[in-house]
Enzyme design. Sequence first.
Site, short mmCIF file in Angstrom:
data_model
loop_
_atom_site.label_atom_id
_atom_site.label_comp_id
_atom_site.label_asym_id
_atom_site.label_seq_id
_atom_site.Cartn_x
_atom_site.Cartn_y
_atom_site.Cartn_z
N HIS A 187 35.79 -60.99 46.14
CA HIS A 187 34.39 -61.46 45.72
C HIS A 187 34.09 -62.58 46.03
CE1 HIS A 187 34.47 -62.76 41.68
NE2 HIS A 187 35.80 -62.22 41.51
N THR A 223 46.49 -45.74 42.72
CA THR A 223 45.64 -45.29 43.68
C THR A 223 44.91 -46.25 44.44
OG1 THR A 223 45.63 -42.72 43.01
CG2 THR A 223 44.00 -43.48 44.51
N CYS A 305 34.85 -68.06 34.11
CA CYS A 305 35.54 -67.33 33.38
C CYS A 305 35.62 -68.08 31.69
CB CYS A 305 37.16 -67.37 33.92
SG CYS A 305 36.98 -66.77 35.63
#
Length: 360
Positions: A187, A223, A305
Amino acid sequence: MIYLDYQASTPLAPEARTAMLPWLAGPDAPGFANPHSPHRWGRAAAAAVEVARAQVAGLFPAGGRVIFTSGATEALNLAIIGSGRKRLAVSAIEHAAVLDTARFVDPDVALLPVDGEGLVDPAVAVPQGTGLVAVMQVNNEIGTVQPVDALAARAQAAGALFLCDAVQGAGKIAVPQGADMIAVSAHKLYGPKGIGALWVRDGIDLQPLIHGGGQEGGLRSGTLSPALCAGFGAAAALCTSLGASDAQHVEKLWNLARGLFEGWMLNGSAEARWRGNLNVRLAGLDVSRVLSECRSVAFSAGSACASGSGRPSHVLRALGLSDRDSKTAIRLGFGRYTGEQELEQAAAAILAAARSQGVW
């Protein structure tokens, strides 16, 4: 809303979204299948993952493998903890994903200093016995570009592995050639959130953090999402094909922004810098008020962040700024989809907010 927070996240490229859509299909199409299943639909999903892996591998040097992760934070954790190295040295301006993980492994981690321009000396002393050195390619707050290849050579000469957080540089500037491991996030290069990668040079052994199914060569069980992989791959391929035009566009925006904010103090080097990052400060500026008054502009006072923490930026403090001066800085991030008129309008709003405080 005018979006100028490209360091926090880049817009999703339309081409990446298009690549994802077939793998978000419903029950009558193979897109939902598990790529680790042996049947035909599973094999089709697995093939899409491998196409994406090859596209992402195009961002890196030859002679290594790409491990898909949930993002750069996981990739950095896998590199630092999975390397098994117990004595670490990292630059003083690393992202928290490196600093906090390094302190978890080595509470006495050595911090490599930066100068007033935000750069690590390529001849910096690597402490004796260091097993891993981590220096980011492009700083997320001030945009400085580190001499990572020279630092990698220095680390390796001292018997240490070299890890590079290339989140802000991948797909924008030349990839580090000397690193042993490189972490990236989709991203930050116009791909989807929720996926990243760790590139590992051939011959480097890691231990997994996540156990369960042995996926990703036994290094990252779980997965994989074909949709996220496909979006990441398409975004990476697009960065490769549009690299020159993206850089030209960003250079034009940089020159415009520097003129619009003439008289503001630039944080970090003006030369050794990714030009899509403008971090500037103005004495006496109340940044919280500016952010509140400029509701139509998305920008920040530092790392997303750490937003809301109230703490002065550790990056700006490492440059030698006082806590007071550190709190007068804003960060504007722009890139492929930023228009010149948008930048001018955003600057007008920010400058008006500064003038209303009597500091500009």
